[in-house]
Design a protein around this motif. Sequence first.
Motif, PDB file in Angstrom:
ATOM      1  N   GLU A  13      -0.159  -0.871  -6.271  1.00 37.25           N
ATOM      2  CA  GLU A  13      -0.368  -1.231  -4.817  1.00 37.25           C
ATOM      3  C   GLU A  13      -0.741  -1.366  -4.105  1.00 37.25           C
ATOM      4  OE1 GLU A  13       2.923  -0.223  -4.182  1.00 37.25           O
ATOM      5  OE2 GLU A  13       4.225   1.208  -5.590  1.00 37.25           O
ATOM      6  N   PRO A  14      -0.660  -2.298  -2.773  1.00 39.13           N
ATOM      7  CA  PRO A  14       1.005  -2.382  -2.201  1.00 39.13           C
ATOM      8  C   PRO A  14       1.412  -3.590  -2.824  1.00 39.13           C
ATOM      9  CG  PRO A  14      -0.820  -2.805  -0.698  1.00 39.13           C
ATOM     10  CD  PRO A  14      -1.516  -2.080  -2.023  1.00 39.13           C
ATOM     11  N   PRO A  15       2.713  -3.719  -2.578  1.00 42.44           N
ATOM     12  CA  PRO A  15       3.244  -4.655  -2.954  1.00 42.44           C
ATOM     13  C   PRO A  15       2.981  -6.150  -2.368  1.00 42.44           C
ATOM     14  CG  PRO A  15       4.352  -3.451  -1.885  1.00 42.44           C
ATOM     15  CD  PRO A  15       3.257  -2.414  -2.164  1.00 42.44           C
ATOM     16  N   LEU A  16       2.683  -7.175  -2.762  1.00 46.15           N
ATOM     17  CA  LEU A  16       3.078  -8.409  -1.335  1.00 46.15           C
ATOM     18  C   LEU A  16       4.676  -8.885  -1.579  1.00 46.15           C
ATOM     19  CD1 LEU A  16      -0.244 -10.730  -3.327  1.00 46.15           C
ATOM     20  CD2 LEU A  16       0.130  -8.553  -2.031  1.00 46.15           C
ATOM     21  N   THR A  17       4.729  -9.507  -0.943  1.00 42.69           N
ATOM     22  CA  THR A  17       6.108  -9.239   0.015  1.00 42.69           C
ATOM     23  C   THR A  17       5.841 -11.352   0.290  1.00 42.69           C
ATOM     24  OG1 THR A  17       5.970  -9.043   1.716  1.00 42.69           O
ATOM     25  CG2 THR A  17       6.255  -7.089   0.478  1.00 42.69           C
ATOM     26  N   LYS A  18       6.548 -11.691   1.120  1.00 43.04           N
ATOM     27  CA  LYS A  18       7.291 -12.893   1.195  1.00 43.04           C
ATOM     28  C   LYS A  18       6.039 -13.426   1.651  1.00 43.04           C
ATOM     29  CE  LYS A  18      10.714 -15.739   2.620  1.00 43.04           C
ATOM     30  NZ  LYS A  18      12.706 -16.333   2.650  1.00 43.04           N
ATOM     31  N   SER A  19       6.087 -12.195   2.845  1.00 47.43           N
ATOM     32  CA  SER A  19       5.502 -12.508   4.143  1.00 47.43           C
ATOM     33  C   SER A  19       3.834 -13.381   3.776  1.00 47.43           C
ATOM     34  CB  SER A  19       5.298 -11.545   5.304  1.00 47.43           C
ATOM     35  OG  SER A  19       4.932 -10.433   5.312  1.00 47.43           O
ATOM     36  N   ALA A  51      -4.106 -14.095  -3.016  1.00 46.93           N
ATOM     37  CA  ALA A  51      -3.743 -12.570  -3.135  1.00 46.93           C
ATOM     38  C   ALA A  51      -4.740 -11.787  -2.998  1.00 46.93           C
ATOM     39  CB  ALA A  51      -2.677 -12.115  -4.114  1.00 46.93           C
ATOM     40  N   GLN A  52      -5.570 -12.518  -4.046  1.00 49.48           N
ATOM     41  CA  GLN A  52      -6.539 -11.322  -4.104  1.00 49.48           C
ATOM     42  C   GLN A  52      -7.619 -11.204  -2.533  1.00 49.48           C
ATOM     43  OE1 GLN A  52      -9.290 -13.569  -7.409  1.00 49.48           O
ATOM     44  NE2 GLN A  52      -8.833 -10.898  -8.192  1.00 49.48           N
ATOM     45  N   THR A  53      -7.046 -11.634  -1.665  1.00 49.10           N
ATOM     46  CA  THR A  53      -8.059 -11.973  -0.651  1.00 49.10           C
ATOM     47  C   THR A  53      -7.180 -10.682   0.501  1.00 49.10           C
ATOM     48  OG1 THR A  53      -7.058 -13.944   0.647  1.00 49.10           O
ATOM     49  CG2 THR A  53      -8.760 -14.655  -0.588  1.00 49.10           C
ATOM     50  N   ILE A  54      -6.084 -10.979   0.070  1.00 49.17           N
ATOM     51  CA  ILE A  54      -4.488 -10.079   1.221  1.00 49.17           C
ATOM     52  C   ILE A  54      -4.910  -9.177   0.348  1.00 49.17           C
ATOM     53  CG2 ILE A  54      -3.257  -9.806   1.679  1.00 49.17           C
ATOM     54  CD1 ILE A  54      -2.273 -12.297   2.042  1.00 49.17           C
ATOM     55  N   LYS A  55      -5.570  -8.492  -0.804  1.00 47.35           N
ATOM     56  CA  LYS A  55      -4.981  -7.187  -1.021  1.00 47.35           C
ATOM     57  C   LYS A  55      -6.045  -7.784  -2.287  1.00 47.35           C
ATOM     58  CE  LYS A  55      -2.387  -4.849  -5.036  1.00 47.35           C
ATOM     59  NZ  LYS A  55      -1.698  -4.573  -5.856  1.00 47.35           N
ATOM     60  N   PRO A  56      -7.915  -6.788  -1.728  1.00 45.32           N
ATOM     61  CA  PRO A  56      -8.424  -6.860  -3.092  1.00 45.32           C
ATOM     62  C   PRO A  56      -8.643  -5.369  -3.091  1.00 45.32           C
ATOM     63  CG  PRO A  56      -9.043  -6.050  -0.863  1.00 45.32           C
ATOM     64  CD  PRO A  56      -7.715  -6.442  -1.058  1.00 45.32           C
ATOM     65  N   VAL A  60      -4.746  -7.020 -12.043  1.00 43.40           N
ATOM     66  CA  VAL A  60      -4.358  -7.420 -10.825  1.00 43.40           C
ATOM     67  C   VAL A  60      -3.755  -8.520 -10.594  1.00 43.40           C
ATOM     68  CG1 VAL A  60      -6.451  -7.923  -9.176  1.00 43.40           C
ATOM     69  CG2 VAL A  60      -4.200  -6.284  -8.815  1.00 43.40           C
ATOM     70  N   ARG A  61      -4.466  -9.495 -11.071  1.00 42.00           N
ATOM     71  CA  ARG A  61      -4.100 -10.539 -10.777  1.00 42.00           C
ATOM     72  C   ARG A  61      -2.608 -10.732 -11.333  1.00 42.00           C
ATOM     73  NH1 ARG A  61      -9.043 -14.335 -13.164  1.00 42.00           N
ATOM     74  NH2 ARG A  61      -8.513 -12.615 -14.648  1.00 42.00           N
ATOM     75  N   VAL A  62      -2.779 -10.187 -12.289  1.00 44.74           N
ATOM     76  CA  VAL A  62      -1.204 -10.263 -13.068  1.00 44.74           C
ATOM     77  C   VAL A  62      -0.119  -9.009 -12.524  1.00 44.74           C
ATOM     78  CG1 VAL A  62       0.458 -10.120 -15.075  1.00 44.74           C
ATOM     79  CG2 VAL A  62      -1.808 -10.286 -15.258  1.00 44.74           C
ATOM     80  N   TRP A  63      -0.220  -8.798 -11.855  1.00 44.24           N
ATOM     81  CA  TRP A  63       0.956  -7.823 -10.781  1.00 44.24           C
ATOM     82  C   TRP A  63       0.696  -8.611  -9.550  1.00 44.24           C
ATOM     83  CZ3 TRP A  63       1.977  -4.990 -14.713  1.00 44.24           C
ATOM     84  CH2 TRP A  63       1.318  -4.168 -15.208  1.00 44.24           C
ATOM     85  N   ASN A  64      -0.016  -9.085  -9.395  1.00 40.91           N
ATOM     86  CA  ASN A  64       0.082 -10.307  -8.040  1.00 40.91           C
ATOM     87  C   ASN A  64       1.022 -11.161  -8.224  1.00 40.91           C
ATOM     88  OD1 ASN A  64      -1.793  -8.613  -6.212  1.00 40.91           O
ATOM     89  ND2 ASN A  64      -3.656  -9.865  -6.250  1.00 40.91           N
TER      90      ASN A  64
END
Length: 827
Positions: free
Chosen positions: A38-44, A28-33, A103-107
Motif C-alpha cells: 500500500e498505497p496502490p498506484l493509479t492511472k493518474s 513509481a519509486q519516486t512517487i512511492k518510496p 516493491v517493484r513487482v507490485w508497482n
Amino acid sequence: MSLAKLSEDGVPQVSTMADLLADALVHAQTIKPAATIEPPLTKSHFEAFIARLPTIFAGAASGPISQGRDSEKARLYAAVETAARKTFSSLVASTPIGSPEFVRVWNLFDFLSVLSDNEQCDPALLFWLVEELLDSQTVDGCRKVFDFLESRRERITAKNLKQKSLVILRSCNDLLRRLSRAEDAAFCGRVYIFMFQSIPPGDRSSVNLRGEYHIENVTAFEETPVASDGLAADKMDVDAEGDTSKIEDKDAKPVAKAVSFEARNKAEPDRILDTDSLYPIFWSLQHFFSQPTTLFDLAELAKFKSGIEATMNAFETVEKIQKTTKGPDEYKLIPQKRKGPGANEDLRSTNNNPKYLTSRELFELEIGDLYFRRHILIQAFIILDFLLSLTPQARAKIANVQQNRSVVYADKNLGEDDAKWAKAMKDRITSYIQADSDGFFFFRVVESVISRDKGWVRWKVENCPPIERPSVSPTEFNDAKAGAKRLATSRRPKAGMNSLSLAFMDESDTTRSLDKLKDPQRWRLPDLADFKDKIATDDLDLDFANSEKEKTQLLESKASKTWRALRIARRSKLATFDKIEDWRNVDAIFQELEAEETQQGQEAPKGQYPENRKPIILTGPSGVGKSTLISLLIDRQKGQFNKIVQHTTRRPRDGEINGQDFHFVDSKTFNTMLDGDYFLESSTHGDAQYGTSQKLVNAPEACDKVALLHLDREATQMAQDNGFSARLVFIAPPNLEVLEARIRKNEALSEEEIQRRLKSGQEEIEQSSSEGFYDVVITNDDLEASYKALEDFIYEIPKANGVHKEKVADEDTTMKDETNGDDISSS
C-alpha cells in the motif's frame, strides 16, 4: 495462453515497450518510496507513460483500440506481454519476495492493471504473471502475493472479468492443491474468500454441471477378521499412498473401550450388533456417502439400508447407556491422531486431507463421541435427501423446467417402500439429533445450511439460468413510485358504499364521543370463555347442516373462532398447546379454564383498585413467607392482582398444579421461548431452568390487574437490567434464628443446603439494609401486621412516621412453609 510469443529479434516495439516499463518503474519509486504494498498506484500516476504507448505502433490511437484494427490491437497486446514477461522474469529472478526491492513487482502489477483497464494490454496478463509468481514461491511467499491481491481485488476485477475469471479460478485451485487444510486452514479460507468475492455467484465456471462425484475419496478400514480373542490387531498401518486414516503406532497400548454393548446385546440379541460386527458395516457406509449413484443398484441400496439401521440402533444404544451411567460430557471424547515417525512430513508432502481414524481399537471411542455421531448422521441425512429427490413427488416440482439431465437421473426412480423407509429414517435421525440438550439448535443450523444448498442444487438442475437482474431505470422507478402513491392515496367513499359514520366526531357532544372511544370493547380482546360457547354452537350446527355449502361455511366460521381462541390462549396457556392434536378439537385450552372456574366458584366481589398499577416484585430469603403474603393479597383483594407464574423445566412436585404453581414445559420449549426473548429474566438452578414470561405480565386480559411477581434478588436485578419497571418489596425475617427454624421445617433439605440458604439469606438481608435498591423493607414477624404493611404500601396509605416498615411477632402456625413449596429459583 498469450496472443503471441515474439522474440526481440526484428521487433523493435518489444524493446521500446521494455524501456517504457523500466522508466515507469523508476518513476513509481519516486512517487512511492515506501517498500510496502500500500498505497496502490493509479492511472493518474502513469499518465505520461500511457500517452507514450500509442507511439509504439503508428496505427494505434490513444485510449481504447477500435474493433476495426484488430491486427494493430493484437500486435500491441503481444508487444506489451512480451516486454512485461521479460521485465517480470528479471525482477523475480534477482529479488527475493521478502526484500524491500520487491516493491517493484507490485508497482509493475499496478501499471499493468492500468493498461488492462485502458484496453492497452490483454485483460488477463496481470493474472498470468500472478499465476507464475504463485508457482515460483513458497507458501509464505504466496501469502504475500495474496496480500497484494486482496488489497487490489475490487480494482483488478472491476473490468473485463469474463476474460480473467478462468485464470483466477485456475491459479487459486492450483494453490489450494498445494496447501494443507490442516496446517494452512486460515490461508485456504483467504483463497476461497478471494474467489467467492471475485467471481459472481451466477458464474458457471465453478459449477459441477456434469454431476461428477469425488470417487477418489476412499475411506480405508480393516477388513480382516478379528482375532480369536475378540480384539483387532494392536497397530494401525500407514496407507501406502499417504492416507492418514491409518497411522502405524506399534508401541501404542490398547485403548480402553468407551461403550459396552454386552448388557444390551443380551436383552436384544437380534437388534443390536456388537462393535466388532458393526465395525465393517459402519465404515462401509462411507462408500455410499462419496458415491451415492451406487444406490441405484437395488442390492447396494439394501446394504445401505441395513447399514444405516444398524448404525442408528448402535447410536441410540450408546445414548441410553450414557444417560443411565455417566453424564454426556464424559463421553464427548475427540480421538487425537497418533503420531508416528514422519507423520507430519507425510501430511505436508501429499495432497491428501486428514480423514477418519478407522482402527478397530478407536471405534468404540469414536461412536461414544457425540460430535462424531452427529457428523455421520449429517452425511446420512444428505444421502436420504438425495434418495427422496428420486421420488415422483420430487420430480413433479421440476417437471416444467429445462433440466440438466446430468444431475436429474430421469431414468432412476425410488420405489414407494424405499421412499417410505427414507422418510422414516430422516425423521428418526431428526428426532435423535434434537433429543440432546442443544440438539434442537444444532439441527436448526444444519437444516438451514441444507435448505440453502437445495436452492443451489435446483439452480444447477435448471442449467444455471442467469440470476442477475437488470437495474431499474430512473423512469421505471419514478413510474412505480407514482403508481404506489396513487394506490395509497385515500379516496372519499361514495355514499351508500361502505362509507363510515363520522357522527362520533360531532364537536357538540364531546363527552359522549370520548366515552365511546374509551369503551373497553374497542380495544380489549374478548374473553377466552366466550369462544368456548361459540365453537360449541358451530359444532352443534354442523350436525344439523343440510348441504355441503352450509357445512363449508360453518367449518370456516369455526376455524376463524378457533384461530382467535388460540391466539388469546397462547399468552397464558402456551404449555397446553402440546395437548392439541387436531385444530378441530381445542378443548384442552378450555379444560384448564373450567378447572379454574370450578376452584374459584362464583365470582367474588372485587376489591379496591390501587392507584399505582406498576407491577410489584416480592423478594427476600427463602422461607421468609413471600408466597403466603401473595396468597393473602390475592384472596382478600379479589380481582385486583394477577400472580405471574414462572415457567420451569423441572418436573412437578406432589401437589403442584400446572398453571398455578408453575408452567411446566420441556427444555426444547423453554429454549425456544428463551431464544425469542420471551422472558423478563431467566436462570438455571441445578438441572432445571426458570423464567418469568413478559407476555403474561403484558397480557390484555390482565392489563387491568396489578402484576405480582415472586423472584429472588438475582432475578430481580436481571429484570431491572432488562428495562422492567416495577415496585420492589423486600420481605425480611426478624432474625437469622427464626429464618433457620423456618428453613429446617423442610425435612427434605440436607444440612449443606440449609447452610447455603442461611448464608444467602444473610447476604440478602445485609444488602437490603445497606442499599437503596428496594422501595420498602417489611420485616415479617407477625403475619397480619406484615400483610397490613404490604397492603398499605401497595395502596400508598401514608404512615405516621412515613416509613413502610413493620416489625411484629412470629406466627409459624399460619405461615406457609416456603422451603417446602417454594421454587428453587427464589431460594
